[in-house]
Design an enzyme around this catalytic site. Structure first.
Site, PDB file in Angstrom:
ATOM      1  N   ASP A  16      68.350  -8.690  68.633  1.00  0.00           N
ATOM      2  CA  ASP A  16      67.163  -7.895  68.895  1.00  0.00           C
ATOM      3  C   ASP A  16      66.658  -8.238  70.295  1.00  0.00           C
ATOM      4  OD1 ASP A  16      64.838  -6.332  68.490  1.00  0.00           O
ATOM      5  OD2 ASP A  16      63.729  -8.015  67.661  1.00  0.00           O
ATOM      6  N   SER A  17      65.775  -7.423  70.815  1.00  0.00           N
ATOM      7  CA  SER A  17      65.172  -7.702  72.113  1.00  0.00           C
ATOM      8  C   SER A  17      64.168  -8.847  72.044  1.00  0.00           C
ATOM      9  CB  SER A  17      64.483  -6.444  72.648  1.00  0.00           C
ATOM     10  OG  SER A  17      63.504  -6.004  71.727  1.00  0.00           O
ATOM     11  N   CYS A  79      67.327  -3.837  66.212  1.00  0.00           N
ATOM     12  CA  CYS A  79      66.323  -3.388  67.181  1.00  0.00           C
ATOM     13  C   CYS A  79      66.466  -1.888  67.324  1.00  0.00           C
ATOM     14  CB  CYS A  79      66.564  -4.081  68.521  1.00  0.00           C
ATOM     15  SG  CYS A  79      65.544  -3.468  69.879  1.00  0.00           S
ATOM     16  N   GLU A 159      52.121  -9.140  65.664  1.00  0.00           N
ATOM     17  CA  GLU A 159      52.418 -10.444  66.272  1.00  0.00           C
ATOM     18  C   GLU A 159      51.190 -11.346  66.298  1.00  0.00           C
ATOM     19  OE1 GLU A 159      54.591 -10.257  69.932  1.00  0.00           O
ATOM     20  OE2 GLU A 159      56.334  -9.339  68.948  1.00  0.00           O
ATOM     21  N   CYS A 191      60.353   0.534  63.142  1.00  0.00           N
ATOM     22  CA  CYS A 191      60.230  -0.624  64.026  1.00  0.00           C
ATOM     23  C   CYS A 191      60.334  -1.853  63.148  1.00  0.00           C
ATOM     24  CB  CYS A 191      58.894  -0.587  64.774  1.00  0.00           C
ATOM     25  SG  CYS A 191      58.540  -2.115  65.689  1.00  0.00           S
ATOM     26  N   HIS A 193      58.984  -4.618  63.288  1.00  0.00           N
ATOM     27  CA  HIS A 193      57.717  -5.308  63.013  1.00  0.00           C
ATOM     28  C   HIS A 193      57.007  -4.726  61.782  1.00  0.00           C
ATOM     29  CE1 HIS A 193      58.249  -6.846  67.066  1.00  0.00           C
ATOM     30  NE2 HIS A 193      57.118  -7.513  67.020  1.00  0.00           N
TER      31      HIS A 193
END
Length: 272
Positions: A16-17, A79, A159, A191, A193
């Site tokens: 992933d990035s 990602c 985050e 996404c 997240h």
């Protein structure tokens, strides 16, 4: 001739990035508890979403080259940005190994879930602008309606750990307004997240079936390894390596929230 047992014991490479792909790692751990995993997060160069296609392809190629050198048996693009921009070039680079990605898995799961062929996708600006989910869905069902909504504020809120915070709830409510005003019956979390927001999303959009591309990618990986005869059937317990290009402040705390467990074997591997 290569011993197939050796192939089965090789790790799965997940990348992933940044940190978000750890939700995919978590899903893989739950779905494939015997598999060794190596994760690479390009934390020194995140975010990828603001970068050009050529730069994303270059960075991704460097990560894949590193994982191939670790003798992985499969690659998982955890990602959405990388999958949308560099998926084809990664498959060409992968030397015939199975390559799984969150967009393909999420799109197919959405098609299997939706009853009325109207699918909504929430994602970052880059993923929405790439139109990758719509293309993947329309490749299998040209008549499907795909409604995409960019949600740029959700990544920093996740985050920050504000998973049930009033600010996050109000932000989610605002982003969902155009989706809830229409008749979509399925919502793709586009996404990595966003799986952490599933409880909140269920409360705010109770009539929408949620498609979590982390769990669907884990299911696709299980199917691909089974088909290729690469599943690890037995042996000592699985081991996990976590490689990042930088260890930013709070990385471990954020990563452990995404992973749902402690990160013990963390190493810095700089590329490029």
């Amino acid at each position: 001739m290569t011993n197939p047992e050796t192939l089965q014991n090789r790790p799965i490479g997940v990348f992933d990035s940044g940190v978000g792909g750890l939700t995919v790692v978590r899903a893989l751990m739950e779905r494939l508890p015997l598999e060794h995993l190596i994760y690479y997060g390009d934390t020194a160069r995140v975010p990828y979403g603001v970068k050009s296609r050529a730069t994303i392809e270059t960075y991704s190629a460097q990560i894949v080259e590193y994982l191939l050198a670790q003798r992985v048996k499969a690659l998982v693009i955890a990602c959405n940005t990388i999958a949308a921009v560099a998926g084809d070039s990664i498959r060409a680079q992968a030397r015939g190994l199975p390559v799984l990605d969150v967009i393909t898995a999420g799109a197919q799961a959405a098609l299997q879930t939706s009853q009325n062929h109207h699918i909504a996708v929430i994602a970052t600006n880059t993923t929405v602008n790439s139109n990758a989910y719509a293309r993947a869905i329309h490749a299998h069902d040209p008549q499907a309606r795909v409604q995409s909504q960019a949600c740029p504020l959700l990544v920093p809120l996740v985050e920050e750990g504000w998973l049930e915070h009033d600010v996050t709830r109000l932000t989610v409510r605002e982003y969902l307004k155009p989706i809830l005003a229409d008749d979509a019956d399925t919502l793709v979390l586009g996404c990595t997240h966003y799986p952490l927001l599933k409880p909140l999303l269920r409360e705010e959009a109770p009539r929408l079936a949620l498609v979590d591309s982390a769990t669907t990618t884990a299911a696709h990986t299980a199917q691909a390894l089974t088909a290729a005869g690469l599943l690890r059937q037995s042996g000592d317990s699985a081991h996990y390596r976590y490689c990042v290009s930088d260890i930013p402040l709070r990385f471990r705390a954020i990563g452990e929230r995404f992973l749902g467990r402690s990160i013990d074997d963390l190493e810095t591997v700089r590329l490029g």
